[in-house]
Design a protein around this motif. Structure first.
Motif, mmCIF file in Angstrom:
data_model
loop_
_atom_site.group_PDB
_atom_site.id
_atom_site.type_symbol
_atom_site.label_atom_id
_atom_site.label_comp_id
_atom_site.label_asym_id
_atom_site.label_seq_id
_atom_site.Cartn_x
_atom_site.Cartn_y
_atom_site.Cartn_z
ATOM 1 N N THR A 1 0.819 -1.208 0.000
ATOM 2 C CA THR A 1 0.000 0.000 0.000
ATOM 3 C C THR A 1 0.858 1.266 0.000
ATOM 4 N N THR A 2 2.045 1.220 0.594
ATOM 5 C CA THR A 2 2.955 2.379 0.569
ATOM 6 C C THR A 2 3.451 2.653 -0.852
ATOM 7 N N ILE A 3 3.791 1.600 -1.578
ATOM 8 C CA ILE A 3 4.232 1.759 -2.974
ATOM 9 C C ILE A 3 3.121 2.402 -3.805
ATOM 10 N N ILE A 4 1.896 1.934 -3.604
ATOM 11 C CA ILE A 4 0.754 2.504 -4.324
ATOM 12 C C ILE A 4 0.592 3.985 -3.991
ATOM 13 N N ASN A 5 0.744 4.326 -2.724
ATOM 14 C CA ASN A 5 0.510 5.695 -2.269
ATOM 15 C C ASN A 5 1.537 6.677 -2.826
ATOM 16 N N MET A 6 2.729 6.223 -3.158
ATOM 17 C CA MET A 6 3.752 7.121 -3.699
ATOM 18 C C MET A 6 3.325 7.715 -5.042
ATOM 19 N N PHE A 7 2.506 6.995 -5.777
ATOM 20 C CA PHE A 7 2.016 7.541 -7.047
ATOM 21 C C PHE A 7 1.051 8.703 -6.818
ATOM 22 N N MET A 8 0.320 8.683 -5.717
ATOM 23 C CA MET A 8 -0.548 9.803 -5.373
ATOM 24 C C MET A 8 0.279 11.033 -5.013
ATOM 25 N N VAL A 9 1.412 10.815 -4.368
ATOM 26 C CA VAL A 9 2.310 11.923 -4.040
ATOM 27 C C VAL A 9 2.831 12.579 -5.318
ATOM 28 N N ALA A 10 3.212 11.772 -6.296
ATOM 29 C CA ALA A 10 3.676 12.312 -7.580
ATOM 30 C C ALA A 10 2.581 13.125 -8.261
ATOM 31 N N THR A 11 1.350 12.655 -8.176
ATOM 32 C CA THR A 11 0.218 13.376 -8.762
ATOM 33 C C THR A 11 0.072 14.760 -8.153
ATOM 34 N N LEU A 12 0.241 14.830 -6.862
ATOM 35 C CA LEU A 12 0.112 16.089 -6.129
ATOM 36 C C LEU A 12 1.046 17.159 -6.678
ATOM 37 N N PHE A 13 2.273 16.800 -6.994
ATOM 38 C CA PHE A 13 3.243 17.771 -7.508
ATOM 39 C C PHE A 13 2.944 18.152 -8.961
ATOM 40 N N LEU A 14 2.499 17.224 -9.760
ATOM 41 C CA LEU A 14 2.268 17.490 -11.181
ATOM 42 C C LEU A 14 1.118 18.456 -11.424
ATOM 43 N N VAL A 15 0.017 18.324 -10.663
ATOM 44 C CA VAL A 15 -1.156 19.163 -10.939
ATOM 45 C C VAL A 15 -0.898 20.641 -10.649
ATOM 46 N N ALA A 16 0.118 20.937 -9.872
ATOM 47 C CA ALA A 16 0.418 22.338 -9.545
ATOM 48 C C ALA A 16 0.823 23.140 -10.773
ATOM 49 N N PHE A 17 1.227 22.477 -11.861
ATOM 50 C CA PHE A 17 1.715 23.174 -13.050
ATOM 51 C C PHE A 17 0.668 23.264 -14.167
ATOM 52 N N ILE A 18 -0.544 22.792 -13.912
ATOM 53 C CA ILE A 18 -1.590 22.817 -14.942
ATOM 54 C C ILE A 18 -2.414 24.102 -14.815
ATOM 55 N N PRO A 19 -2.728 24.781 -15.929
ATOM 56 C CA PRO A 19 -3.443 26.079 -15.868
ATOM 57 C C PRO A 19 -4.878 25.936 -15.391
ATOM 58 N N GLU A 20 -5.341 26.915 -14.628
ATOM 59 C CA GLU A 20 -6.711 26.964 -14.131
ATOM 60 C C GLU A 20 -7.689 27.251 -15.279
ATOM 61 N N THR A 21 -8.871 26.618 -15.228
ATOM 62 C CA THR A 21 -9.876 26.830 -16.278
ATOM 63 C C THR A 21 -11.239 27.240 -15.728
ATOM 64 N N GLU A 22 -11.378 27.371 -14.434
ATOM 65 C CA GLU A 22 -12.651 27.729 -13.832
ATOM 66 C C GLU A 22 -13.160 29.070 -14.390
ATOM 67 N N GLY A 23 -14.432 29.097 -14.816
ATOM 68 C CA GLY A 23 -15.059 30.324 -15.285
ATOM 69 C C GLY A 23 -14.725 30.729 -16.701
ATOM 70 N N LYS A 24 -13.919 29.948 -17.407
ATOM 71 C CA LYS A 24 -13.524 30.298 -18.764
ATOM 72 C C LYS A 24 -14.392 29.519 -19.759
ATOM 73 N N PRO A 25 -14.831 30.162 -20.851
ATOM 74 C CA PRO A 25 -15.626 29.453 -21.849
ATOM 75 C C PRO A 25 -14.801 28.428 -22.615
ATOM 76 N N LEU A 26 -15.462 27.390 -23.112
ATOM 77 C CA LEU A 26 -14.798 26.432 -23.982
ATOM 78 C C LEU A 26 -14.589 27.057 -25.359
ATOM 79 N N HIS A 27 -13.580 26.598 -26.061
ATOM 80 C CA HIS A 27 -13.265 27.173 -27.388
ATOM 81 C C HIS A 27 -13.552 26.179 -28.497
#
Length: 454
Positions: free
Chosen positions: A428-454
């Motif tokens: 279960t610890t090995i599995i959980n490390m992938f969630m930790v990696a996810t946490l760092f990656l999403v910080a670099f994705i641009p916010e889209t809340e309130g923006k229209p689709l194109h």
């Protein structure tokens, strides 16, 4: 549900003042669009598409012990069996975006439902393991269309300000599908796994509801030049509140031609690489645990029926997780909610891996279910918003591809860990490390809340 008192037909100022023809982006129309009962019908219909997909993905997990006993499979072969459908999804993933762009969102979902039903039903009559494996593979190739198209389709029907909360609600079909699969597996187990698989195949008949209740995407209709149909869909979705005259041409982003390679062009590659990486790590972290949860729980002393009860309560805890995430994403944005929920899931995962009592095991797993699935609801919404119309389902097909790669690898490798005596804590610890990696990656994705689709 409310109606807008003013139809969205304001004509942009024409510099020349000579032409009676004018144009609007479809996304602009949805900026002041009402939320109506037509959206509720579409949400209900597509909600159960997502529930059917969850049912189909989980039914093989819950029946795997019986199938393995029938075909005399060891732990590694059982992991491969669970992965068969996901290998099929992996192979079929990139094709469904193109099918959706060519034939429409609505038809693609219906084709996916009917195709999966055909192969799933055939697999219930498989005479041996190789035939069963091939049919589950083909079932995965067709079923993956539901995942790729459903979120994009629903978002393309929604007003901007309701898009995030409503789409997260749609994602809550996942625990409903899990509970249905678990309930059917538990109640029909005395009749054998073939009965369970055969019954699950009838979910494909939901294609009839899609045909009757769900409108085609006005973004897609505008992108293929079907202007009159796009205007009619907007009028129907708004229940007459939005009436666009024939002089208005509806536009969508046309800077891309809808080719896979454009996802990795200079202007799109950063977001594409990031979302693919997040989908891989997040899916590994979630699915790696879910596929082997009954076995891992038995390592902690729970019987198989007790394990099923444990999983059922976990699925129930997912539902309020989606509701809270839906409420927060419209107020705080995608990024803050996702980071907060994944961080909480990591803490809960650590508690689950290191629990010293049965009470702590239950509490930490329920917290893990609440936060990780709430995060999945937000993430499914966010991915589609990162791309213009011509690339939206293609982008999501790469997201599904990354998820399926993780789904294929994780059950097999975790099966190997279980087979070679890895402890509950280590696995279960090995599995959980992938969630930790996810946490760092999403910080670099641009916010889209309130923006229209194109």
């Amino acid at each position: 549900m409310s109606h807008s008192p003013t139809a969205v037909v304001d004509r942009p100022t024409e510099p020349s003042g000579k032409s009676k023809y004018w144009s609007m982006q479809v996304g602009e129309v949805f900026e002041n669009f009402p939320l109506t009962r037509e959206h509720l019908k579409s949400c209900l219909a597509l909600f159960f598409v997502f529930a059917i997909e969850a049912w189909e993905m989980m039914i093989i997990v819950y029946t795997a012990p019986l199938i393995s006993q029938d075909f005399q499979l060891d732990a590694v072969a059982q992991g491969n069996l669970i992965g068969a459908m996901f290998i099929g999804m992996l192979v079929g993933a990139l094709g469904w975006g193109k099918i959706s762009d060519r034939y429409g969102r609505k038809r693609a979902i219906a084709y996916s439902l009917l195709g999966y039903a055909l192969f799933s039903l055939a697999s219930a009559f498989a005479p041996n393991y190789p035939v069963f494996y091939v049919l589950r593979f083909l079932s995965g190739m067709t079923a993956v269309g539901m995942m790729i198209v459903t979120f994009a389709h629903f978002e393309e029907l929604l007003p901007v300000r309701y898009r995030g909360p409503c789409t997260v609600y749609l994602a809550s079909g996942w625990p409903i599908g899990m509970l249905l699969a678990l309930g059917v597996s538990a109640s029909l187990m005395p009749y054998g796994w073939r009965t369970v698989i055969a019954l699950s195949s009838f979910g494909g008949l939901w294609a009839i509801v899609i045909a009757l209740w769900v409108q085609e995407s006005p973004y897609w209709l505008a992108s293929v030049g079907r202007q009159e149909e796009a205007r009619k869909v907007l009028a129907k979705l708004s229940r007459g509140a939005v009436q666009l005259p024939r002089e208005c041409t509806l536009l969508v982003d046309q800077t891309h031609q809808g080719k896979h390679r454009e996802l990795f062009s200079r202007d799109m590659r950063r977001v594409s690489y990031l979302q693919i990486a997040v989908n891989f790590t997040f899916s590994w972290g979630y699915w790696g645990l879910q596929t082997w949860l009954p076995t891992l729980l038995q390592q902690r002393g729970l019987s198989l029926p007790q394990s099923y009860s444990f999983i059922a309560w976990s699925a129930i805890c997912m539902i309020p997780g989606y509701m809270v995430a839906s409420y927060l994403t419209g107020r705080l944005g995608r990024k803050k909610v996702l980071i907060g929920f994944i961080a909480a899931a990591v803490v809960a995962g650590y508690g689950f891996a290191n629990s010293q009592s049965m009470e702590m095991l239950y509490l930490s797993n329920f917290a893990l279910a609440f936060f990780s699935l709430g995060a999945w609801g937000v993430w499914g919404t966010w991915v589609c918003e990162l791309y213009p119309t011509s690339l939206r389902t293609l982008g999501y097909s790469w997201a599904a591809l990354a998820q399926r790669i993780a789904n294929v690898i994780a059950p097999t490798l975790i099966g190997m860990l279980v087979a070679y005596g890895s402890s509950f804590n280590m696995t279960t610890t090995i599995i959980n490390m992938f969630m930790v990696a996810t946490l760092f990656l999403v910080a670099f994705i641009p916010e889209t809340e309130g923006k229209p689709l194109h």
